[in-house]
Design a protein around this motif. Structure first.
Motif, PDB file in Angstrom:
ATOM      1  N   THR A   1      10.319  51.843  56.803  1.00 55.66           N
ATOM      2  CA  THR A   1      10.983  51.269  55.599  1.00 55.66           C
ATOM      3  C   THR A   1      10.478  51.738  54.347  1.00 55.66           C
ATOM      4  O   THR A   1      10.919  51.519  53.255  1.00 55.66           O
ATOM      5  CB  THR A   1      10.432  49.855  55.547  1.00 55.66           C
TER       6      THR A   1
ATOM      7  N   SER B   1       5.045  47.038  47.791  1.00 54.95           N
ATOM      8  CA  SER B   1       6.181  47.023  48.449  1.00 54.95           C
ATOM      9  C   SER B   1       5.987  48.256  49.489  1.00 54.95           C
ATOM     10  O   SER B   1       4.896  49.033  49.468  1.00 54.95           O
ATOM     11  CB  SER B   1       7.344  47.674  47.466  1.00 54.95           C
TER      12      SER B   1
ATOM     13  N   LYS C   1      20.874  43.234  35.785  1.00 55.44           N
ATOM     14  CA  LYS C   1      20.844  43.930  36.872  1.00 55.44           C
ATOM     15  C   LYS C   1      21.644  45.034  36.962  1.00 55.44           C
ATOM     16  O   LYS C   1      21.274  46.221  37.363  1.00 55.44           O
ATOM     17  CB  LYS C   1      20.976  43.035  38.354  1.00 55.44           C
TER      18      LYS C   1
ATOM     19  N   GLY D   1      16.323  47.835  42.962  1.00 56.21           N
ATOM     20  CA  GLY D   1      17.021  48.069  44.168  1.00 56.21           C
ATOM     21  C   GLY D   1      16.478  48.709  45.086  1.00 56.21           C
ATOM     22  O   GLY D   1      16.989  48.773  46.182  1.00 56.21           O
ATOM     23  N   THR D   2      15.204  49.078  45.025  1.00 52.12           N
ATOM     24  CA  THR D   2      14.249  49.799  46.180  1.00 52.12           C
ATOM     25  C   THR D   2      13.079  48.795  46.265  1.00 52.12           C
ATOM     26  O   THR D   2      12.836  48.284  47.315  1.00 52.12           O
ATOM     27  CB  THR D   2      14.174  50.999  45.582  1.00 52.12           C
ATOM     28  N   TYR D   3      12.283  48.750  45.151  1.00 52.34           N
ATOM     29  CA  TYR D   3      10.892  48.158  45.337  1.00 52.34           C
ATOM     30  C   TYR D   3      11.054  46.617  45.890  1.00 52.34           C
ATOM     31  O   TYR D   3      10.517  46.207  46.768  1.00 52.34           O
ATOM     32  CB  TYR D   3      10.331  48.227  43.947  1.00 52.34           C
ATOM     33  N   GLU D   4      11.977  45.828  45.349  1.00 49.81           N
ATOM     34  CA  GLU D   4      11.962  44.531  45.547  1.00 49.81           C
ATOM     35  C   GLU D   4      12.731  44.144  47.220  1.00 49.81           C
ATOM     36  O   GLU D   4      12.346  43.262  47.809  1.00 49.81           O
ATOM     37  CB  GLU D   4      12.723  43.695  44.593  1.00 49.81           C
ATOM     38  N   ASN D   5      13.265  45.204  47.432  1.00 50.56           N
ATOM     39  CA  ASN D   5      13.853  45.015  48.852  1.00 50.56           C
ATOM     40  C   ASN D   5      13.080  45.049  49.960  1.00 50.56           C
ATOM     41  O   ASN D   5      13.130  44.605  50.888  1.00 50.56           O
ATOM     42  CB  ASN D   5      14.763  46.428  49.172  1.00 50.56           C
ATOM     43  N   GLU D   6      11.815  45.591  49.866  1.00 48.90           N
ATOM     44  CA  GLU D   6      10.692  45.488  50.680  1.00 48.90           C
ATOM     45  C   GLU D   6       9.270  45.074  50.171  1.00 48.90           C
ATOM     46  O   GLU D   6       8.227  45.275  50.516  1.00 48.90           O
ATOM     47  CB  GLU D   6      10.531  46.966  51.155  1.00 48.90           C
ATOM     48  N   GLU D   7       9.503  44.141  49.210  1.00 45.44           N
ATOM     49  CA  GLU D   7       8.424  43.611  48.541  1.00 45.44           C
ATOM     50  C   GLU D   7       7.695  42.525  49.413  1.00 45.44           C
ATOM     51  O   GLU D   7       8.219  42.110  50.587  1.00 45.44           O
ATOM     52  CB  GLU D   7       8.831  42.808  47.488  1.00 45.44           C
TER      53      GLU D   7
ATOM     54  N   PRO E   1      16.135  39.643  44.402  1.00 48.03           N
ATOM     55  CA  PRO E   1      16.566  41.065  43.651  1.00 48.03           C
ATOM     56  C   PRO E   1      15.957  40.895  42.175  1.00 48.03           C
ATOM     57  O   PRO E   1      15.915  39.869  41.546  1.00 48.03           O
ATOM     58  CB  PRO E   1      18.012  40.627  43.601  1.00 48.03           C
TER      59      PRO E   1
END
Length: 560
Positions: free
Chosen positions: A24, A159, A401, A134-140, A356
């Motif tokens: 990830t 993340s 966003k 769009g990247t960091y919070e997807n794997e927070e 998001p």
């Protein structure tokens, strides 16, 4: 959100995190690397090598840092110098952008709040901004790390791809820390990466005295702010600048909230600041500070209960501004806010806004309880719908966003998607004043990427329609673009430089006046970088607009 429980010494837990991150971590890593690129295959390859070997060399003396990274990398499977670089890109960008034209400086545009709740317990609120939407919070994720050898525990937010527990964290002794990036002209080649310094501080310190002793014996690579809270109600504001340290001490009082962002503690004049930081950073900080102070005043007037949830709401609700942008002020929670949380340093509790980015308040809140116990818990708290919450859940969140995703794709050099999102943002924000900001950056995109003569006339008209409808600093940029386009189209502009308020941007005007018309576009456009997250445009073709001080080297510190 993902809640990970780790047990063991640093190297062991970094290896465990590496195994979890193996499938990830890549999107965040790739996006960080894109921030160092210059939109040229040859130059981008060169930049990768500069950052890989530069990061490797800079951390040779940071033995603890290297051991942790080596353990993490054994699980991830990258070359050691590549994974090291991803952890210190923000530091390298903040200094190398002075020497490599067109390399945009980045900014962790952070805010910290400190207050006492109704029971006299210390609350620390933290907003993290960075162009990784769009990247960091997807794997927070949240991490609880137990270190048996020193009888300590750390709770942190991060993340995938960021294993250090120091960006936003607290320990079981009741010490919290939030890292805020600062801009100065200082770079210390003997320093230690800031993530390592902050993590070691949490591992080894349990009160103000031990924290101060530790930090006074630490050297950073570049300049960072550490905003530190204690269960005792004490607060430290610390700037580490290489071998230098600047400290302010506070004691929390009833019915008072302390607010901090990215303002330097060192003594710099406006002209000196123009030399080493993006011109827009002072106004970026000042607007957030003024809005925060206004909202804090309103908070106490409303006599709301002083608790973690109300602090989180105060931090994460953007000011609903129905006026035009001439009187508009940025809120502490911004279009690039990728994390928003609170710590209670006395009762093992933390709140976090999941989902998001941007992290504006929404219906669902993650609540962590009994954090240091054998069975820490996470549950979702659902807020009641109201008029203010509807403002966020309707079009505002979506429009902002889309605006910051335009920057994300621009950084990836996917200009088709950047255009798509900024046009979508203009449409979504149609009846809100923020649409003018979206229109401004859309026009900047056009100026850079559409050099045709016919297009320039249309772009000039777009900038003229925006004049007077923007915040003061962006309005100055708007005037400069009008001047450029008039010169490119007709060879003449009647704009007076005295209409430009900002001293640095006025010098940009003077500098460009000496560039021949035939060379103007090719000189300025390739090195121009829009930065939506800090409401700025970086001009890589401009040398520092004030007299350059002579470089000086002293015992490992380089200052320009």
């Amino acid at each position: 959100m993902n809640f990970i429980h780790l047990i063991g010494d640093p190297e062991e837990t970094f290896y465990q995190l590496g195994l979890k991150d193996k499938s990830t971590y890549r999107p965040l890593y790739d996006q960080l690397r894109k921030l160092t690129h210059l939109n040229s295959k040859v130059l981008d390859k060169l930049m990768d090598e500069i950052f890989n070997w530069g990061g490797y060399a800079l951390t040779l003396k940071s033995s603890n840092f290297r051991k942790k990274v080596k353990a993490y990398n054994e699980a991830i499977g990258l070359k050691e110098r590549e994974i090291i670089t991803s952890f210190i890109i923000p530091e390298l960008l903040s200094c190398l952008s002075k020497w490599i034209p067109g390399l945009p400086p980045q900014l962790f545009g952070c805010s910290s709040y400190f207050m006492l709740n109704e029971l006299g317990q210390t609350l620390h609120g933290r907003i993290l901004d960075f162009p990784l939407v769009g990247t960091y919070e997807n794997e927070e994720r949240a991490i609880r790390w137990d270190i048996p050898s020193i009888n300590n525990q750390i709770f942190s937010y991060s993340s995938s791809g960021l294993p250090f527990s120091s960006l936003t964290a607290m320990n079981s002794y009741g010490v919290s820390v939030a890292l805020h990036q600062k801009y100065t002209d200082h770079f210390n080649i003997k320093g230690t990466p800031i993530f390592e310094i902050a993590e070691e501080m949490l591992l080894n310190c349990g009160d103000k005295k031990s924290v101060l002793s530790f930090l006074k014996n630490s050297e950073s690579l570049t300049t960072w702010g550490l905003y530190i809270g204690f269960a005792s109600g004490e607060v430290l504001e610390v700037d580490l600048r290489g071998k230098e340290i600047f400290i302010n001490e506070f004691q929390l009082e009833e019915n008072k909230i302390l607010y901090f962002n990215n303002v330097n503690l060192g003594n710099y004049t406006e002209e000196e600041s123009c030399y080493f930081m993006p011109y827009g950073v002072p106004s970026f900080c000042q607007m957030r500070k003024e809005t925060a102070e206004e909202e804090i005043q309103n908070f106490f007037k409303s006599k709301k209960e002083k608790n973690s949830l109300n602090l989180l709401k105060l931090m994460s609700f953007p000011k609903n501004q129905k006026t035009n942008l001439k009187d508009w002020k940025l809120s502490p929670i911004t279009q690039s806010s990728i994390s928003c949380s609170t710590f209670n340093l006395n009762n093992e509790e933390s709140l976090f806004i999941p989902g998001p980015a941007p992290k504006y308040i929404r219906k669902d809140i993650s609540q962590f309880k009994n954090i240091w116990s054998r069975r820490p818990s996470q549950e979702i708290v659902t807020l009641k719908e109201n008029k203010n919450l509807s403002f966020i859940t309707n079009k505002y969140h979506q429009g902002m966003k889309e605006l910051i995703l335009a920057q994300t794709y621009y950084d990836k050099h996917n200009f088709h998607m950047a255009y798509h999102f900024i046009q979508a943002s203009i449409e979504t924000l149609d009846k809100l004043p923020e649409k003018f900001i979206a229109k401004f950056f859309f026009a900047v995109f056009e100026f850079i990427h559409e050099p045709h003569t016919k297009a320039r006339g249309l772009i000039l008209q777009e900038f003229k329609e925006l004049k007077g409808k923007l915040p003061s600093y962006l309005n100055d940029h708007c005037l400069i673009f009008i001047n450029r386009l008039q010169v490119l189209i007709s060879g003449y502009s009647s704009l007076s430089p005295m209409r430009i308020n900002h001293i640095g941007l006025r010098e940009v005007f003077y500098f460009e006046r000496n560039i021949p018309r035939i060379l103007l576009y090719k000189t300025i456009a390739p090195l121009m970088r829009p930065r939506i997250e800090i409401l700025d445009v970086i001009y890589g073709h401009i040398s520092p607009p004030i007299k350059i001080r002579k470089p000086k080297i002293d015992e490992g510190s380089l200052s320009l």
